[in-house]
Design an enzyme around this catalytic site. Structure first.
Site, PDB file in Angstrom:
ATOM      1  CB  SER A 125      -0.941   0.004   1.208  1.00 18.78           C
ATOM      2  OG  SER A 125      -0.187  -0.010   2.402  1.00 18.78           O
ATOM      3  CB  CYS A 126       4.427   1.861   0.617  1.00 14.57           C
ATOM      4  SG  CYS A 126       5.696   3.140   0.551  1.00 14.57           S
ATOM      5  CG  ASP A 127       1.171   6.515  -2.386  1.00 14.65           C
ATOM      6  OD1 ASP A 127       0.378   5.602  -2.689  1.00 14.65           O
ATOM      7  OD2 ASP A 127       0.798   7.598  -1.877  1.00 14.65           O
TER       8      ASP A 127
END
Length: 107
Positions: free
Chosen positions: A8-10
């Protein structure tokens, strides 16, 4: 090529996309779902030292002083989101984060 991070980390998503566009076949290991092996964590700490701990994260800000002073390996094992992301590994080459220096190595 293995990319260690959180799906979920950009920054991790951006790195995965750019690595694939650059002709690599990155495989993501989501360290929340599939925690780092102690040997991997030890190797990352040897390679990157204290920089492996993301001291700008919300998780870090939520820790008290005693926890912050603890062993980085134990902190990351207990709180995977504390690891600066991504760690990209291919053979013996490793990079931390997704800045210009990391891009220069892989792209």
């Amino acid at each position: 090529m293995r990319v260690y991070g959180i799906k979920s980390c950009d920054t991790v998503r951006k790195a995965m996309k750019e690595l694939a566009a650059g002709g690599h076949e990155p495989v993501l290991q989501d360290i929340r779902e599939d925690p780092l092996q102690p040997s991997d964590l030890k190797g990352f700490l040897e390679a990157f030292g204290e920089a492996l701990v993301n001291k700008r994260s919300a998780t870090w800000r939520g820790l008290d002083e005693a926890e912050r002073a603890g062993d980085p390996a134990k902190l990351i094992a207990a709180h995977p989101a504390l690891m600066k992301r991504p760690v990209v590994v291919d053979g013996e080459t490793r990079t931390l984060g997704w800045d210009q220096a990391a891009r220069a190595v892989w792209l």
